[in-house]
Structure formats: structure tokens, C-alpha cells
Design an enzyme around this catalytic site. Structure first.
Site, PDB file in Angstrom:
ATOM      1  N   SER A   1       0.848  -1.204   0.000  1.00 51.66           N
ATOM      2  CA  SER A   1       0.000   0.000   0.000  1.00 51.66           C
ATOM      3  C   SER A   1       0.875   1.243   0.000  1.00 51.66           C
ATOM      4  CB  SER A   1      -0.896   0.014   1.239  1.00 51.66           C
ATOM      5  OG  SER A   1      -1.399   1.331   1.426  1.00 51.66           O
TER       6      SER A   1
ATOM      7  N   HIS B   1      -1.388  -1.337  -4.135  1.00 50.53           N
ATOM      8  CA  HIS B   1      -2.631  -0.995  -3.433  1.00 50.53           C
ATOM      9  C   HIS B   1      -2.672   0.514  -3.195  1.00 50.53           C
ATOM     10  CE1 HIS B   1      -6.052  -1.989  -0.771  1.00 50.53           C
ATOM     11  NE2 HIS B   1      -5.585  -1.052   0.057  1.00 50.53           N
TER      12      HIS B   1
ATOM     13  N   ASP C   1      -4.844   3.610  -1.595  1.00 58.30           N
ATOM     14  CA  ASP C   1      -5.891   3.932  -0.629  1.00 58.30           C
ATOM     15  C   ASP C   1      -6.429   5.337  -0.865  1.00 58.30           C
ATOM     16  OD1 ASP C   1      -6.063   1.624   1.159  1.00 58.30           O
ATOM     17  OD2 ASP C   1      -3.953   2.061   1.568  1.00 58.30           O
TER      18      ASP C   1
ATOM     19  N   MET D   1      -8.933   8.201   0.303  1.00 54.07           N
ATOM     20  CA  MET D   1      -9.699   8.617   1.484  1.00 54.07           C
ATOM     21  C   MET D   1     -10.108  10.077   1.355  1.00 54.07           C
ATOM     22  SD  MET D   1      -7.732   6.570   4.462  1.00 54.07           S
ATOM     23  CE  MET D   1      -6.042   6.822   4.070  1.00 54.07           C
TER      24      MET D   1
ATOM     25  N   HIS E   1      -8.547   1.043  -3.504  1.00 60.02           N
ATOM     26  CA  HIS E   1      -9.446   0.846  -2.358  1.00 60.02           C
ATOM     27  C   HIS E   1     -10.110   2.179  -2.058  1.00 60.02           C
ATOM     28  CE1 HIS E   1      -9.563  -0.237   2.256  1.00 60.02           C
ATOM     29  NE2 HIS E   1     -10.764  -0.095   1.746  1.00 60.02           N
TER      30      HIS E   1
ATOM     31  N   MET F   1     -12.242   4.583  -0.087  1.00 60.49           N
ATOM     32  CA  MET F   1     -12.809   4.822   1.251  1.00 60.49           C
ATOM     33  C   MET F   1     -13.396   6.234   1.238  1.00 60.49           C
ATOM     34  SD  MET F   1      -9.709   3.128   3.418  1.00 60.49           S
ATOM     35  CE  MET F   1      -8.530   3.346   2.096  1.00 60.49           C
TER      36      MET F   1
ATOM     37  N   MET G   1     -11.461  -6.090   6.003  1.00 63.16           N
ATOM     38  CA  MET G   1     -10.693  -5.047   6.682  1.00 63.16           C
ATOM     39  C   MET G   1     -10.303  -5.566   8.068  1.00 63.16           C
ATOM     40  SD  MET G   1     -10.345  -2.460   4.706  1.00 63.16           S
ATOM     41  CE  MET G   1      -9.782  -1.185   5.839  1.00 63.16           C
TER      42      MET G   1
ATOM     43  N   PHE H   1      -5.954   4.751   8.373  1.00 62.77           N
ATOM     44  CA  PHE H   1      -4.529   4.998   8.578  1.00 62.77           C
ATOM     45  C   PHE H   1      -3.716   3.717   8.423  1.00 62.77           C
ATOM     46  CE2 PHE H   1      -6.984   8.037  11.003  1.00 62.77           C
ATOM     47  CZ  PHE H   1      -6.417   9.248  10.621  1.00 62.77           C
TER      48      PHE H   1
ATOM     49  N   GLY I   1      -0.358   1.513   9.666  1.00 57.37           N
ATOM     50  CA  GLY I   1       0.328   1.330  10.943  1.00 57.37           C
ATOM     51  C   GLY I   1      -0.577   0.972  12.115  1.00 57.37           C
TER      52      GLY I   1
ATOM     53  N   ASP J   1      -6.553  -6.553   4.660  1.00 56.34           N
ATOM     54  CA  ASP J   1      -5.903  -5.235   4.643  1.00 56.34           C
ATOM     55  C   ASP J   1      -5.887  -4.639   6.048  1.00 56.34           C
ATOM     56  OD1 ASP J   1      -4.981  -2.683   4.048  1.00 56.34           O
ATOM     57  OD2 ASP J   1      -6.757  -2.087   2.883  1.00 56.34           O
ATOM     58  N   GLY J   2      -4.685  -4.399   6.559  1.00 53.36           N
ATOM     59  CA  GLY J   2      -4.536  -3.716   7.838  1.00 53.36           C
ATOM     60  C   GLY J   2      -3.739  -4.535   8.841  1.00 53.36           C
ATOM     61  N   GLY J   3      -2.583  -4.012   9.215  1.00 55.84           N
ATOM     62  CA  GLY J   3      -1.769  -4.692  10.229  1.00 55.84           C
ATOM     63  C   GLY J   3      -1.166  -6.001   9.752  1.00 55.84           C
TER      64      GLY J   3
ATOM     65  N   GLY K   1       1.220  -2.076   4.110  1.00 50.52           N
ATOM     66  CA  GLY K   1       1.772  -0.730   3.963  1.00 50.52           C
ATOM     67  C   GLY K   1       3.073  -0.601   4.722  1.00 50.52           C
ATOM     68  N   SER K   2       2.957  -0.405   6.038  1.00 51.40           N
ATOM     69  CA  SER K   2       4.153  -0.146   6.834  1.00 51.40           C
ATOM     70  C   SER K   2       5.120  -1.326   6.862  1.00 51.40           C
ATOM     71  CB  SER K   2       3.761   0.268   8.256  1.00 51.40           C
ATOM     72  OG  SER K   2       2.731  -0.545   8.753  1.00 51.40           O
TER      73      SER K   2
HETATM   74  C1  DX5 Z   1      -6.174   1.530   5.958  1.00 51.02           C
HETATM   75  C2  DX5 Z   1      -5.740   1.190   4.563  1.00 51.02           C
HETATM   76  C3  DX5 Z   1      -4.609   0.245   4.456  1.00 51.02           C
HETATM   77  C4  DX5 Z   1      -3.290   0.733   5.029  1.00 51.02           C
HETATM   78  C5  DX5 Z   1      -2.568  -0.497   5.508  1.00 51.02           C
HETATM   79  O1  DX5 Z   1      -7.238   2.420   5.853  1.00 51.02           O
HETATM   80  O2  DX5 Z   1      -6.829   0.617   3.865  1.00 51.02           O
HETATM   81  O3  DX5 Z   1      -4.412  -0.183   3.110  1.00 51.02           O
HETATM   82  O4  DX5 Z   1      -2.471   1.413   4.130  1.00 51.02           O
HETATM   83  O5  DX5 Z   1      -1.443  -0.129   6.219  1.00 51.02           O
HETATM   84  P1  DX5 Z   1      -0.681  -1.142   7.193  1.00 51.02           P
HETATM   85  O6  DX5 Z   1      -0.268  -2.331   6.384  1.00 51.02           O
HETATM   86  O7  DX5 Z   1       0.483  -0.337   7.690  1.00 51.02           O
HETATM   87  O8  DX5 Z   1      -1.654  -1.534   8.287  1.00 51.02           O
HETATM   88 ZN    ZN Z   2      -6.433  -0.271   1.842  1.00 53.84          ZN
END
Ligand code: DX5
Ligand code: ZN
Length: 227
Positions: free
Chosen positions: A11, A36, A38, A40, A69, A71, A140, A146, A148, A178-180, A200-201
Site C-alpha cells: 500500500s 494498493h 488507498d 480517502m 481501495h 474509502m 478489513m 490509517f 500502521g 488489509d490492515g496490520g 503498507g508499513s
Molecule cells: C487503511 C488502509 C490500508 C493501510 C494499511 O485504511 O486501507 O491499506 O495502508 O497499512 P498497514 O499495512 O500499515 O496496516
Molecule cells: Zn487499503
């Protein structure tokens, strides 16, 4: 379980935007299967990111698919913009759509793969009946907003529920999480049927992108082999 291709989708929310072209090329060269993106709007998601202009720029920089994605509130208004900008896969939140069916039809009618998702506090029933009408179901594992954030362990029940359904019905729907996501959470999610891993992170926060992408792929492959 019918084996679907494992895909790793870094991401760019965690990328260095001063050098976005270099960043997306670097993860492509390091073995990423998708980028990916994002989107927002500060309304549906409590954060602002970027829009179609950035998608266009990323599209010119890489050849792997762009996994977008959305949002945002009123996604109906913007589907054409994101498809035209270069989305290969477009995922919408069911809780933002007045008619999810119409949104899916519009995305697919534009030759783009359609995905559906909901935030962790919304019922999975909002998307469950669409498993065979979309190309991707996204679970999700954090709230939209966000990078991280910490993986919400209870979301594995959702992955299992959708994963079992895909498997029992022999569907080819991608099951994305997606997420963490890191090597440990990817192991758990793959065990319940996820095959597309957004990170992402975990990827962009490292020095060596290849090492992280391979760690995710290996974790998922090993977990699936054990199941
Ligand atoms: C959150 C996003 C994710 C985010 C994931 O709203 O949809 O795609 O970038 O980031 P990490 O992998 O750091 O949780
Ligand atoms: Zn995402």
C-alpha cells in the site's frame, strides 16, 4: 481448498511521496503483484489521501495491476474517474453505496475488476451475498483511515467465513486482507483462506522491500501448505 494465486499488494499510503515513481517501481522490481492505492476523503474515512491524478501517475510508472481501495462517501459519483485513471481492481465499502449491485455493475461494465468490503464494525452480511458477483472480497482487519494500525484478531472469523464459502462453492473470488499485515498475521489469514495480502508499513517501513515481500509470500505459502 481450491488454490488461488497468492498476491502481495504493497500500500503506497506508507511510501515516500517525494519519490513516488521510484517507490512503486522498487516494489514492482521487488516482486509485488499489485500496487494498493488507498483513496480517502476525510468524510467516510477520518483521513485524506489522494485522488485520480495520483492513480494516473502510478499507472504510468508500473505495469502490475493497480488495486484501488475507495474509502469515500458517494463512491457512485467517482467510479468513472478511478476507472479512467487506471484502476485494474476497484474495491468499494458496502456501507457507502446506496445500491451495491449498481456499483458492482458499473465497475465491471467499465472492464475493471470489482471488489467489496465493509469496516470491522459493520455486518459481514452487507457483502456476503455478493461473493459470487465480484472479483474480490476484502476483509478489513483495521478501520479504514490509517496505515500502521494493529491487526484486529476477531476479523479472522470473517476471513474464515468467506474463505470457507469460496472453497465450498469452488469460486475463484480473491480474498484480500488489509490492515496490520506482517509475516505473522499473514500466516494466520492465509490459514483461513486469504490469498491477497495488503501491506503498507511492513513493506515500505523496511530497508529491503524484496525481503519483506518474500517474507509475506513465504508465510502465506507455508500456512496454506499446512492446511
Ligand atoms: C487503511 C488502509 C490500508 C493501510 C494499511 O485504511 O486501507 O491499506 O495502508 O497499512 P498497514 O499495512 O500499515 O496496516
Ligand atoms: Zn487499503
Amino acid at each position: 481448498m481450491k488454490s488461488r494465486k497468492i498476491e502481495i499488494a504493497p500500500s503506497i499510503l506508507s511510501a515516500d511521496f517525494r519519490a513516488l515513481e521510484r517507490e512503486v517501481k522498487a516494489v514492482q522490481d521487488a516482486g509485488a503483484d499489485r500496487i494498493h492505492c488507498d483513496i480517502m476523503d476525510g468524510h467516510f474515512a477520518p483521513n485524506l489521501s489522494f485522488g485520480p491524478i495520483v492513480i494516473e501517475a502510478v499507472k504510468k510508472s508500473v505495469s502490475i495491476p493497480l488495486d484501488v481501495h475507495l474509502m469515500i462517501s458517494n463512491p457512485e459519483k467517482y467510479i468513472a474517474n478511478y476507472c479512467d485513471a487506471g484502476a485494474d481492481i476497484l474495491t468499494v465499502h458496502a456501507e457507502t453505496c446506496s445500491s451495491l449491485e449498481n456499483v458492482i455493475d458499473e465497475i465491471r461494465g467499465r472492464g475493471v475488476r470489482a471488489g467489496v468490503t465493509v469496516n470491522p464494525d459493520k455486518p459481514l452480511d452487507l457483502i456476503f451475498d455478493y461473493i459470487d458477483k465480484v472479483d474480490q472480497v476484502l476483509i478489513m482487519s483495521v478501520y479504514a483511515g490509517f496505515s500502521g494500525q494493529k491487526f484486529i484478531p476477531e476479523m479472522t472469523d470473517r476471513i474464515k467465513k468467506i474463505g470457507d464459502e469460496i472453497s465450498e462453492r469452488g469460486l475463484s473470488t480473491d480474498l484480500q486482507v488489509d490492515g496490520g499485515i506482517n509475516d505473522k498475521t499473514a500466516t494466520v489469514c492465509a490459514g483461513f483462506g486469504a490469498n491477497v495480502f495488503v501491506a503498507g508499513s511492513y513493506v515500505f517501513g523496511a530497508q529491503d522491500y524484496r525481503e519483506r515481500i518474500e517474507a509475506l509470500r513465504n508465510a502465506a505459502e507455508k500456512s496454506i501448505a499446512r492446511n
